[in-house]
Design a protein around this motif. Structure first.
Motif, PDB file in Angstrom:
ATOM      1  N   THR A  75       0.831  -1.210   0.000  1.00  0.00           N
ATOM      2  CA  THR A  75       0.000   0.000   0.000  1.00  0.00           C
ATOM      3  C   THR A  75       0.859   1.252   0.000  1.00  0.00           C
ATOM      4  O   THR A  75       0.634   2.184  -0.782  1.00  0.00           O
ATOM      5  N   ARG A  80      -0.643   5.179  -1.672  1.00  0.00           N
ATOM      6  CA  ARG A  80      -1.966   5.329  -1.073  1.00  0.00           C
ATOM      7  C   ARG A  80      -1.822   5.407   0.438  1.00  0.00           C
ATOM      8  O   ARG A  80      -0.842   4.951   1.020  1.00  0.00           O
ATOM      9  N   GLY A  81      -2.843   5.997   1.086  1.00  0.00           N
ATOM     10  CA  GLY A  81      -2.845   6.030   2.538  1.00  0.00           C
ATOM     11  C   GLY A  81      -3.111   4.632   3.091  1.00  0.00           C
ATOM     12  O   GLY A  81      -3.805   3.821   2.472  1.00  0.00           O
ATOM     13  N   LEU A  83      -4.546   2.521   6.412  1.00  0.00           N
ATOM     14  CA  LEU A  83      -5.305   2.583   7.651  1.00  0.00           C
ATOM     15  C   LEU A  83      -5.231   1.232   8.342  1.00  0.00           C
ATOM     16  O   LEU A  83      -5.719   0.228   7.821  1.00  0.00           O
ATOM     17  N   LEU A 176      -4.681  13.730   0.872  1.00  0.00           N
ATOM     18  CA  LEU A 176      -4.493  12.408   0.270  1.00  0.00           C
ATOM     19  C   LEU A 176      -4.828  12.403  -1.221  1.00  0.00           C
ATOM     20  O   LEU A 176      -4.248  11.640  -1.987  1.00  0.00           O
ATOM     21  N   SER A 199       3.452   9.569   2.303  1.00  0.00           N
ATOM     22  CA  SER A 199       2.207   8.831   2.507  1.00  0.00           C
ATOM     23  C   SER A 199       1.799   9.000   3.960  1.00  0.00           C
ATOM     24  O   SER A 199       2.546   9.569   4.773  1.00  0.00           O
ATOM     25  N   PHE A 222      -7.908   5.409   1.545  1.00  0.00           N
ATOM     26  CA  PHE A 222      -7.082   4.506   2.342  1.00  0.00           C
ATOM     27  C   PHE A 222      -7.251   3.067   1.871  1.00  0.00           C
ATOM     28  O   PHE A 222      -8.339   2.665   1.436  1.00  0.00           O
TER      29      PHE A 222
END
Length: 373
Positions: A75, A80-81, A83, A176, A199, A222
């Motif tokens: 990720t 990308r964020g 979570l 983001l 990120s 996310f």
């Protein structure tokens, strides 16, 4: 600054020598400005195996399914964020710290989400005295940890995302999505663009659902990695041993944790979780999440009590007192639950295993419950 000069050193300081060595032998492709390749990031976190062909052993630092670590790394490599979501005490923050330390050698660019967190905490604020003296400029601006991470092209962390308000979450969406922050107060040099490698790793407790739920727009920014509660007794024992050994080193304590007492602690938490799952109402459940982190806290309390006020030998009575003292947060509700547990579970175990420590554990718990009642 050395590890010894800090109360709690961040992962990049604590494992600095190991990270330097891994970087020196790492010939794998690295995304963006990463200090280690994805393969070496995984190896740093999960530890080395003989098949890795390294000249030295790398210790395991996070205990869980390797697929969670691999998905997290992939990720972040896609910019990308990330979570990390799960119950309290499942190691979300520790995994976020290790990922940041391995990827960019800086895990300290952190925003702590609370009801009082504002948009300024994730964007910027101003040095009032400098603004009065010289006016608003980039020099008088105070960048947030997230903005600093953007400018440096590194990882920014956001702890307890669901505890922050919707306004803060909405501000995070633009960061983001657009990968820049506008500064409308300035006429020139009024946009901060994120550099390659930037990120965000956010964490959220699944028990906070309903506090400030994430919007659909933010969820899309996310990739979710759900970290489950550790239920495997062997894995949990490894985590507790790892954290306990760190505690003993940090406090320079030479004290052995008998395996029988560790088994008693693990079994007690397993039994308490079973009782909690069978409870029909919240009044019949302990307020504690009964997480692995809380087990470590109980053991830490018992070790320090034995060191400073005991005979420097960890005993079952002390462990029982620490467990009751740590978990009895509501009075009289939690004390009543623990008293029932001691009579219904601990007492039968003590009769089956009179020489294994359960008898002393039984008596120590009873004394602690009586003292607190």
């Amino acid at each position: 600054m050395s590890d010894a000069s800090m109360l709690r050193a961040p992962a990049e300081v604590k494992y600095a020598e190991e990270l330097e060595w891994l970087e020196s032998v790492d010939d794998g492709p690295k995304p963006f400005s990463w200090r280690l390749s994805p393969r070496m990031v995984r190896l740093f976190i999960l530890g080395s195996e003989r098949a890795d062909g390294l000249d030295r052993e790398i210790s395991q630092k996070w205990f869980g399914d390797r697929s969670f670590v691999e998905r997290s790394i992939v990720t972040l490599a896609s910019d990308r964020g990330l979570l990390l979501i799960g119950d309290p005490g499942t190691g979300k923050s520790w995994l976020a710290e290790l990922l940041s330390a391995a990827i960019c050698r800086n895990s300290t660019l952190v925003v702590q989400g609370t009801a009082g967190t504002t948009e300024d905490h994730i964007k910027y604020s101003w040095n009032v005295s400098m603004v009065i003296a010289k006016g608003q400029s980039r020099e008088s601006m105070i960048p947030s940890p997230i903005m600093t991470a953007m400018e440096r092209g590194v990882i920014g962390r956001f702890e307890e995302l669901t505890r922050s308000t919707s306004d803060v979450q909405d501000a995070l969406i633009s960061i983001l999505s657009e990968k820049y922050v506008s500064i409308p107060e300035l006429d020139d040099d009024n946009i901060v663009f994120a550099q390659p490698g930037f990120s965000i790793i956010a964490t959220a407790n699944s028990r906070d659902r309903g506090v400030n739920d994430l919007s659909s727009a933010l969820k899309r920014r996310f990739n979710f990695v759900r970290i489950p509660v550790v239920t495997n007794k062997r894995s949990e024992a490894e985590i507790v041993r790892f954290r306990t050994s760190e505690l003993l080193r940090r406090h320079r304590i030479e004290l052995e944790v008998p395996p029988t007492l560790l088994d008693i602690l693990l079994q007690s938490f397993a039994d308490l979780r079973t009782a909690s799952a069978a409870a029909t109402s919240d009044d019949d459940k302990l307020e504690s999440a009964l997480s692995t982190a809380e087990q470590i806290g109980v053991l830490e309390d018992a070790i320090l009590h034995s060191q400073f006020f005991g005979d420097q030998v960890l005993g079952a009575r002390t462990l029982a007192g620490s467990l009751v003292g740590s978990l009895a947060r509501r009075s009289p509700e939690d004390l009543a639950i623990l008293n029932k547990f001691w009579h219904g579970v601990v007492e039968p175990r003590s009769k089956e295993d009179k020489d294994g420590g359960w008898q002393d554990f039984l008596e120590g718990g009873r004394e602690a419950i009586e003292t607190l009642s």
